[in-house]
Motif scaffolding. Structure first.
Motif: not given
Length: 500
Positions: A246-247, A266-268, A274-275, A280-281
Motif C-alpha cells: 500500500y505504501e 483516486g483513493q477509491k 488492491l481488491a 491493472a488495466t
C-alpha cells in the motif's frame, strides 16, 4: 604530487597506464549516486595497483575551485584536453619501418658470419626497444585525453569506469554492481531515455552472466558472506520489498499519478485496485509500465536489494538534512553504504528514502489540490513557500528534482488543458531563509518522445544576464540555480519573454 582524473570521458586505456604514470591521485567527486558509484570503481582499481589517492567531495563549482586552490601547490599535472602534455609527436620519435632506409646493400663486403650475426642481434634489440617505446608513447598519448582538471559525473560515469576496469581485465562483481546502480540512478533521475536504459541494461546483462554463472540448483550456492547479482523483470514500485504494498503504491510516481491519489476518487481507485489485483488495466494502469528490466543483489542468505533501492537509499543519505557532523559526513556515509560490509548504513538510507518519498507524495498532493501549478505561457511554474511541511528537504537539488518530475507527471494526469500537457516545469523552493535565496530547477516536458535534453541552463543564464539578477550557477547540472528571492519576479519575467 597529485594528478587529476575526470570521470566523464571514455578512454581505451592500457593495463600499464595507471601503475606507470599515476603515483598519487586527487579525486574530486560530485555528490550524486552515479558519481559515487564511479568513485567506488576507481578506488578499487587504485587499490589493485597500490596507487595512493586523496578523496575530496565537491557539491558544486565553488567547492571544486576551493579544493583546487587548497592543493594547487602539490599538483604535478593539470591539463585540459588538447593541451600539450610534453608528449612529442609520433613522427619525431619513430619512422615507419617501410620508410627506413635499408643500407645493407652498401656494406655487401661484410661477409663474415659473426659480423652478420652481431648485426642481426643488434637489429632485433633495436626493434624490440622501438616496439616498447611505441607502446609507452601510445599509453601516454591515451592518458593525455584522460587527465583533466576536475572529476565529476556527466553521463553514465559509473559505466565508463566499469568499461575501463573491464578493458584492464580487473573488473569484479562489486564493480559491476556499482555500474548497475549508476545506470539505474540515471534512469530514476530521468536523465536517459527508456530506450537507452534498456540498451545499456542489455550490455550489463552480459557482464552479469559472465560474473554470476553459478548453477542455481547447486547445493550451498550461497554462502553467508557472498554476493550474487541477478537480472529480472520487477515491479516498478519504489522500495516495495522494504515497505508495505500500500505504501509503495501510494509513494511511487507512476501509480500515484495514474490513479490520481491526491483525490478522494483516486483513493477509491486504489482500494479497488488492491481488491482486484491482476487487472491493472481496469484502473488505467499499463502492466508494461508497471514492470521494468532491472537487477537485484543478494548478500548472503537473506539480504536482497534491487538497484533502485540502492539509488533511493544512497541519494537520501547524501541529502540528509539532519546535521551529524562536518559537511562531508553525508558524502562518506553514502559512499560507505555502497559497500556490502555496511548494511547498517544502507538500511538507514532506506528509512530516510521512505521519509523522502512520503514528503514528495504529500507535497505533490498539496500542490495539485491547491492549484499551485500555474501556466506562465511558455512553461508551468510552481513555488513552495516557507513554512510548507518538509520544505527544508527540498532545498537539496536531487530531492527538488525528484519532486519536480513527480509533480509534472501528476499535473499532466490531472489537467484537461492539452497545451499544458506539453509544457516544461520550473519549480522553486526556499534554500536559505537567512540569506534570502531560493533554489530553482527546470524540467523538460513530460512527453514520451522527449530526448531528455534540458535547455533551461542556458535560458537561466540569459535571463540572469539581461536583468542583472543575483544568481549563482554553482551546480554541475546547469538547469539548477540559486536565486535571490527579491529578484525572482524580474527573473521570471525575463524567462517568459525569452522562451515565448
Amino acid at each position: 604530487m597529485y594528478q587529476y582524473i575526470r570521470f566523464g570521458t571514455y578512454v581505451n586505456i592500457f593495463n600499464t597506464v595507471i601503475p606507470l604514470f599515476l603515483q598519487r591521485v586527487l579525486l574530486l567527486v560530485a555528490s550524486d549516486v552515479d558519481a559515487l558509484c564511479a568513485c567506488k570503481i576507481l578506488q578499487a582499481l587504485f587499490q589493485c595497483d597500490h596507487v595512493q589517492y586523496t578523496l575530496v567531495p565537491v557539491s558544486g563549482w565553488q567547492e571544486l575551485e576551493t579544493a583546487f586552490l587548497e592543493h594547487k601547490d602539490q599538483i604535478k599535472l593539470l591539463v585540459k584536453q588538447g593541451d600539450d602534455l610534453d608528449v612529442p609527436a609520433y613522427d619525431d620519435i619513430f619512422r615507419d619501418e617501410e620508410d627506413e632506409e635499408d643500407d645493407s646493400g652498401d656494406e655487401s663486403d661484410v661477409s663474415e658470419p659473426s659480423e652478420k650475426r652481431r648485426r642481426f642481434e643488434e637489429d632485433v634489440i633495436e626493434r624490440t626497444m622501438k616496439r616498447r617505446q611505441r607502446r609507452e608513447w601510445e599509453a601516454r598519448r591515451v592518458l593525455c585525453s584522460f587527465i583533466l582538471s576536475f572529476c565529476f559525473s556527466l553521463i553514465k560515469s559509473a559505466m565508463v569506469m566499469f568499461d575501463l576496469a573491464w578493458i584492464m581485465s580487473k573488473d569484479l562483481n562489486d564493480m559491476l554492481w556499482w555500474a548497475i546502480v549508476g545506470l539505474t540512478d540515471q534512469w530514476v533521475q530521468d536523465k536517459i531515455t527508456q530506450m537507452k536504459y534498456v540498451t545499456d541494461i542489455g550490455i550489463l546483462q552480459r557482464h552479469v552472466s559472465r560474473h554470476n554463472h553459478r548453477n542455481e540448483d547447486e547445493e550451498n550456492s550461497l554462502s553467508i558472506d557472498c554476493m550474487r547479482i541477478a537480472f529480472e523483470y520487477d515491479l516498478r514500485l519504489a522500495l516495495y520489498q522494504h515497505w508495505s504494498l500500500y505504501e509503495s503504491l501510494c509513494n511511487t510516481s507512476y501509480t500515484s499519478a495514474s490513479l490520481k491519489l491526491w483525490s478522494v476518487q483516486g483513493q477509491k481507485r486504489l482500494q479497488e485496485f488492491l481488491a482486484d489485483m491482476g487487472r491493472a488495466t481496469k484502473m488505467g494502469l499499463e502492466m508494461k509500465d508497471l514492470r521494468v528490466q532491472t537487477f537485484s543483489i543478494h548478500f548472503g542468505f537473506k539480504n536482497k536489494f534491487s538497484a533502485s533501492d540502492i539509488v533511493y537509499a544512497t541519494a537520501s543519505l547524501m541529502e540528509n538534512i539532519e546535521k551529524e557532523g562536518p559537511e562531508t559526513t553525508n558524502f562518506i556515509k553514502a559512499l560507505d553504504s555502497l559497500s556490502r560490509g555496511n548494511l547498517d548504513k544502507l538500511h538507514q538510507g532506506l528509512d530516510l528514502a521512505k521519509k523522502q518519498l512520503r514528503a514528495i507524495q504529500q507535497t505533490v498532493a498539496s500542490c495539485i489540490c491547491t492549484n499551485l501549478v500555474i501556466s506562465q505561457g511558455p512553461f508551468l511554474y510552481c513555488s513552495l513557500m516557507e513554512g510548507t511541511p518538509d520544505v527544508k528537504l527540498f532545498s537539496k537539488p536531487v530531492s527538488l528534482c525528484l519532486l519536480s518530475k513527480y509533480l509534472l507527471k501528476s499535473f499532466v494526469c490531472s489537467t484537461r488543458n492539452k497545451r499544458c500537457k506539453l509544457l516544461p516545469l520550473i519549480m522553486a523552493a526556499p534554500m536559505d531563509v537567512e540569506q534570502g535565496t531560493v533554489i530553482m530547477v527546470g524540467i523538460p516536458p513530460e512527453t514520451e518522445s522527449s530526448d531528455k535534453k534540458n535547455f533551461f541552463g542556458r535560458a537561466f543564464e540569459k535571463a540572469a544576464d539581461s536583468t542583472n539578477s543575483r544568481t549563482l550557477h554553482n551546480h554541475f547540472d546547469m538547469s539548477i540555480i540559486e536565486l535571490k528571492t527579491e529578484d525572482r519576479s524580474k527573473f521570471l519575467d525575463a524567462l517568459i519573454s525569452l522562451l515565448s
